[in-house]
Design an enzyme around this catalytic site. Structure first.
Site, PDB file in Angstrom:
ATOM      1  N   ASP A 196       0.887  -1.172   0.000  1.00 35.94           N
ATOM      2  CA  ASP A 196       0.000   0.000   0.000  1.00 35.94           C
ATOM      3  C   ASP A 196       0.919   1.214   0.000  1.00 35.94           C
ATOM      4  O   ASP A 196       1.411   1.633   1.044  1.00 35.94           O
ATOM      5  CB  ASP A 196      -0.879  -0.020   1.246  1.00 35.94           C
ATOM      6  CG  ASP A 196      -1.781   1.196   1.315  1.00 35.94           C
ATOM      7  OD1 ASP A 196      -2.284   1.627   0.262  1.00 35.94           O
ATOM      8  OD2 ASP A 196      -1.957   1.742   2.422  1.00 35.94           O
TER       9      ASP A 196
ATOM     10  N   GLU B 190      -0.896  -1.218  -5.060  1.00 34.06           N
ATOM     11  CA  GLU B 190      -2.079  -0.401  -5.366  1.00 34.06           C
ATOM     12  C   GLU B 190      -1.827   0.446  -6.604  1.00 34.06           C
ATOM     13  O   GLU B 190      -0.807   1.115  -6.727  1.00 34.06           O
ATOM     14  CB  GLU B 190      -2.440   0.518  -4.189  1.00 34.06           C
ATOM     15  CG  GLU B 190      -3.724   1.305  -4.466  1.00 34.06           C
ATOM     16  CD  GLU B 190      -4.039   2.337  -3.383  1.00 34.06           C
ATOM     17  OE1 GLU B 190      -4.003   1.979  -2.206  1.00 34.06           O
ATOM     18  OE2 GLU B 190      -4.313   3.497  -3.743  1.00 34.06           O
TER      19      GLU B 190
ATOM     20  N   ASP C 104      -2.850   1.278   7.395  1.00 32.96           N
ATOM     21  CA  ASP C 104      -2.067   1.087   6.164  1.00 32.96           C
ATOM     22  C   ASP C 104      -1.682  -0.373   6.020  1.00 32.96           C
ATOM     23  O   ASP C 104      -1.554  -0.899   4.921  1.00 32.96           O
ATOM     24  CB  ASP C 104      -0.782   1.912   6.185  1.00 32.96           C
ATOM     25  CG  ASP C 104      -1.013   3.311   6.686  1.00 32.96           C
ATOM     26  OD1 ASP C 104      -1.390   3.432   7.860  1.00 32.96           O
ATOM     27  OD2 ASP C 104      -0.816   4.247   5.911  1.00 32.96           O
TER      28      ASP C 104
END
Lengths: 194, 194
Positions: free
Chosen positions: A7, A68, A141
């Site tokens: 992420d 991502e 996160d």
């Protein structure tokens, strides 16, 4: 198969590792957040995050790194730093010959909850259930990085990315492709340059 | 002092090297474009550009690397790839302990022509004159990289970046700071996260 999810973020970059076994059984391996200090110069921050990612890649030697996908449309002030960290993750993987995959936040939510617009809490809850965790991974996160990895594991075998040929899909693959297209339309389309 | 300018791009990344001698006399050292193929996967393209940049940094061992500052506001479809390559240049410099500087296209035009909105041809013309070249460097990406390096050399000593204290500036530094602020306003302000 060991899947490492990233992420990306310049201040906090989440890393989540899962093992995808037979019958798509998924198990938790590792979760962490790599941090850099906002008061540091940008180049040193990027170096800190890059070194942290390399250390994770070398420790776990994942079969695939799932990152991502960042959108230019997102007008968050952090989007460029996020894109740069995603780029560093791709670089670190390419340097090690590890294949990379990019999944949008909508794809992740859809794969994990069945709803591309699912709220964060629902995604976290499903991450816990899928990985049989007793408490939610923290900070947030970290949960997102695990969700990235889970998304890559749960996508239908041979899942079609936008633009690929769809003639020879199974019913499940077609369903996935349609859902992906819907999720993409909801975000204004996928930027192919990212 | 050897200055290496980078005009970041995923398909073509310009690199220009100049020597800044006594009395701000500038001389041409090198110009090149590092390329990656659009049909390759993103991670391999980033690796190609990164390796090319590292080779240039190791060949010339510049005292400073000057990189185009990328804006999130620019709605070009290539902005994320450009930001990622700028990030790779910062990483490669930080790995070698080489300081980096970021200059916007407006800053570059202002430093070289006195006009932050100068057309491309005028900038190229001035790059030729400043470096005593007989013909314009080609392709255009290469000229932009030289312009980046020249901008860094020509900025007033101790030039103030936005947000720093301006009390103790010389007249030339104040003039520069004011012009920089104007150029920034014209672009909707500087994104500090980049």
């Amino acid at each position: 198969m060991l899947i490492l999810g990233v992420d990306p973020g310049l201040t906090r970059c989440g890393v989540g590792v899962i093992e995808a076994g037979a019958s798509r059984r998924l198990s938790f391996v590792h979760v962490d957040v790599i941090r850099s200090k906002p008061e540091q110069p940008q180049d040193l921050r990027l170096l800190t995050i890059y070194n942290g990612l390399c250390a994770k890649f070398d420790r776990f030697i994942p079969d695939v790194v799932s990152i991502e996908r960042v959108f230019a449309q997102e007008n968050r002030s952090t989007v460029l730093g996020t894109a740069q960290v995603a780029g560093l993750a791709m670089l670190a993987a390419a340097q090690r010959g590890i294949p990379t995959a990019l999944h949008t936040p909508s794809e992740v939510k859809l794969a994990i909850t069945g709803n591309g617009m699912a709220p964060k809490a629902q995604v976290e809850n499903m991450v816990m259930r899928i990985l049989s965790l007793n408490e939610p991974p923290k900070p947030a996160d970290a949960a997102d990085a695990l969700a990235q990895a889970i998304c890559h594991a749960l996508r239908p075998a041979g899942a079609i990315q936008g633009g690929e040929r769809e003639e020879h899909l199974t019913a499940a693959q077609r369903q996935w492709a349609v859902a992906m297209q819907k999720a993409r339309r909801g975000r204004g389309g996928i930027k192919r340059d990212m």
